[in-house]
Design an enzyme around this catalytic site. Structure first.
Site, PDB file in Angstrom:
ATOM      1  N   MET A 187       0.962  -0.927   0.063  1.00  0.00           N
ATOM      2  CA  MET A 187       0.217  -0.039  -0.092  1.00  0.00           C
ATOM      3  C   MET A 187       0.976   0.984   0.006  1.00  0.00           C
ATOM      4  SD  MET A 187      -3.598  -0.754   1.918  1.00  0.00           S
ATOM      5  CE  MET A 187      -3.090  -0.575   3.650  1.00  0.00           C
ATOM      6  N   HIS A 242       9.595  -3.824   2.992  1.00  0.00           N
ATOM      7  CA  HIS A 242       9.322  -4.044   1.571  1.00  0.00           C
ATOM      8  C   HIS A 242      10.437  -4.352   0.893  1.00  0.00           C
ATOM      9  CE1 HIS A 242       5.752  -1.241   3.258  1.00  0.00           C
ATOM     10  NE2 HIS A 242       5.312  -2.151   2.707  1.00  0.00           N
ATOM     11  N   SER A 262       6.979  -1.127  10.092  1.00  0.00           N
ATOM     12  CA  SER A 262       5.629  -0.867   9.620  1.00  0.00           C
ATOM     13  C   SER A 262       5.418   0.628   8.971  1.00  0.00           C
ATOM     14  CB  SER A 262       4.485  -0.904  10.582  1.00  0.00           C
ATOM     15  OG  SER A 262       3.383  -0.331  10.257  1.00  0.00           O
ATOM     16  N   SER A 263       4.707   0.726   7.946  1.00  0.00           N
ATOM     17  CA  SER A 263       4.555   2.128   7.375  1.00  0.00           C
ATOM     18  C   SER A 263       3.875   2.913   8.485  1.00  0.00           C
ATOM     19  CB  SER A 263       3.463   2.241   6.245  1.00  0.00           C
ATOM     20  OG  SER A 263       4.130   1.303   5.408  1.00  0.00           O
ATOM     21  N   ARG A 264       3.094   2.456   9.512  1.00  0.00           N
ATOM     22  CA  ARG A 264       2.383   2.994  10.707  1.00  0.00           C
ATOM     23  C   ARG A 264       3.423   3.686  11.703  1.00  0.00           C
ATOM     24  NH1 ARG A 264      -1.921  -0.498   9.113  1.00  0.00           N
ATOM     25  NH2 ARG A 264      -3.618   0.863   8.446  1.00  0.00           N
ATOM     26  N   GLN A 278      -9.989  -2.147   2.588  1.00  0.00           N
ATOM     27  CA  GLN A 278      -9.505  -2.668   3.804  1.00  0.00           C
ATOM     28  C   GLN A 278      -9.528  -1.758   5.137  1.00  0.00           C
ATOM     29  OE1 GLN A 278      -5.776  -4.078   1.248  1.00  0.00           O
ATOM     30  NE2 GLN A 278      -5.548  -4.212   3.365  1.00  0.00           N
ATOM     31  N   VAL A 296      10.772  -7.957   9.212  1.00  0.00           N
ATOM     32  CA  VAL A 296      11.970  -7.501   9.389  1.00  0.00           C
ATOM     33  C   VAL A 296      11.745  -6.229  10.386  1.00  0.00           C
ATOM     34  CG1 VAL A 296      13.335  -5.854   8.178  1.00  0.00           C
ATOM     35  CG2 VAL A 296      12.571  -7.607   7.102  1.00  0.00           C
ATOM     36  N   HIS A 314       9.106   0.954   3.015  1.00  0.00           N
ATOM     37  CA  HIS A 314      10.468   0.730   4.169  1.00  0.00           C
ATOM     38  C   HIS A 314      11.425  -0.487   3.934  1.00  0.00           C
ATOM     39  CE1 HIS A 314       7.726  -2.264   6.061  1.00  0.00           C
ATOM     40  NE2 HIS A 314       7.128  -1.235   6.315  1.00  0.00           N
ATOM     41  N   GLU A 315      12.382  -0.769   4.662  1.00  0.00           N
ATOM     42  CA  GLU A 315      13.110  -1.794   4.368  1.00  0.00           C
ATOM     43  C   GLU A 315      12.391  -3.094   4.408  1.00  0.00           C
ATOM     44  OE1 GLU A 315      16.549  -4.138   3.976  1.00  0.00           O
ATOM     45  OE2 GLU A 315      16.353  -1.580   3.631  1.00  0.00           O
TER      46      GLU A 315
END
Length: 333
Positions: free
Chosen positions: A27, A34, A186-188, A61, A177, A31-32
């Site tokens: 989405m 991904h 996490s993107s969050r 979602q 990771v 980050h690392e």
């Protein structure tokens, strides 16, 4: 490498294909974690294959009151990271490309597994997730698709959908990771203040506490299986730092609290302490489940399991998990 940005399935389908196509669905806000997925996809696809990274913030979602509007959109940075990690294509469709008739009337239903844990906390989330995964699998037509094990329930449901509905694609899970302090990427995480981040470390801390308790139990069980039911058993226990009073390795290895109950207790202690921090951690769930259906395991369970946690710190909801394997004690020789 040069990475091509595409926004329509027609343009993606027009590309010549030689080797395997590996897809990493995201989405965005890469980050690392991904990057690890993309690098793994590059290895699987090989030099003659193709790696496609999808970037699509799926509105199905997100439930009412969740963070769809503030979810980070960083497409330029995403394309750059994807290229550095080995992607050939970033496929970033608009909402009307994925849902040309508006919200779909026909959707994938996650079933009973999708109603537990994350599904209970976020009703309808997994139906929306599976619907978009199914559509993106059709739109990208991969040979293999990779997903992170941090979203363990999501990964299990995708595997089940692919098997139950006969999708012709291989599903690969890639280990979680973590940042240096143990927090799962996490993107969050970017939403967390410095103080909130310190509290958030309790998620991984709880999982590691449960994991350590489990490892100690399994080591003692393994040692007990190796030692005959004689005086040597007490000597062996003394050699690993146990009291001579605990002379029966079988009794020690199976003592209560032990097994899954002890793992849960060790993890919960960390979470209970975090609930008293400033800011506090608000626990959603702590669960020790069978990965085949995400039901809680019994104390006599043997086999693979997942210790999972979800909690809020401030306005940010985070999830994490670790895999565990429980062995039976067996008969001493």
């Amino acid at each position: 490498m040069t990475t091509t940005l595409l926004s329509t399935a027609g343009d993606l389908h027009a590309r010549a294909r030689a080797g395997r196509r590996a897809v990493v669905m995201t989405m965005g806000a890469l980050h690392e974690g991904h990057a690890t997925l993309i690098r793994t996809a590059r290895t699987i696809a090989g030099p003659d294959g193709e790696v496609v990274v999808t970037v699509f913030v799926n509105p199905l979602q997100f439930g009412q009151g969740e963070d769809l509007d503030r979810y980070p959109r960083t497409l330029d940075a995403d394309v750059e990271l994807a290229g550095r990690s080995g992607a050939d294509v970033v496929f970033a469709p608009a909402v009307d490309e994925v849902y040309p008739g508006g919200e779909p009337q026909v959707r994938i239903t996650a079933g009973p597994m999708g109603e537990r844990l994350e599904g209970s906390s976020r009703p309808g989330h997994f139906d929306g997730m599976l619907t978009v995964v199914a559509k993106l699998l059709h739109l990208t037509r991969p040979d293999v698709a990779l997903y992170g094990q941090k979203d363990a329930q999501q990964l299990a449901l995708i595997r089940r959908m692919v098997r139950d509905l006969n999708f012709g694609v291989e599903i690969v899970g890639v280990p979680t990771v973590r940042e240096e302090d143990g927090l799962a990427l996490s993107s969050r995480n970017r939403y967390l203040s410095a103080a909130e981040r310190r509290t958030a470390l309790a998620l991984s801390g709880a999982l590691f506490a449960g994991q350590d308790r489990h490892a100690a139990q399994e080591a003692l069980r393994a040692r007990a299986r190796e030692v005959p039911a004689t005086r040597a058993r007490a000597e062996a226990l003394s050699a690993i730092g146990e009291s001579r009073a605990a002379a029966d390795a079988h009794a020690v290895a199976t003592a209560v609290p032990g097994g899954p109950a002890a793992v849960r207790a060790a993890a919960r202690q960390v979470l209970d302490e975090a609930a008293r921090l400033d800011p506090p951690l608000a626990l959603d769930y702590l669960a020790l489940v069978d990965p085949s259906d995400f039901t809680e395991i019994e104390d006599d369970f043997t086999g693979d399991a997942i210790l999972a946690v979800a909690a809020r710190v401030g306005a940010t909801r985070l999830i994490d998990n670790v895999p565990l394997t429980f062995t039976s004690f067996g008969a001493a020789s």
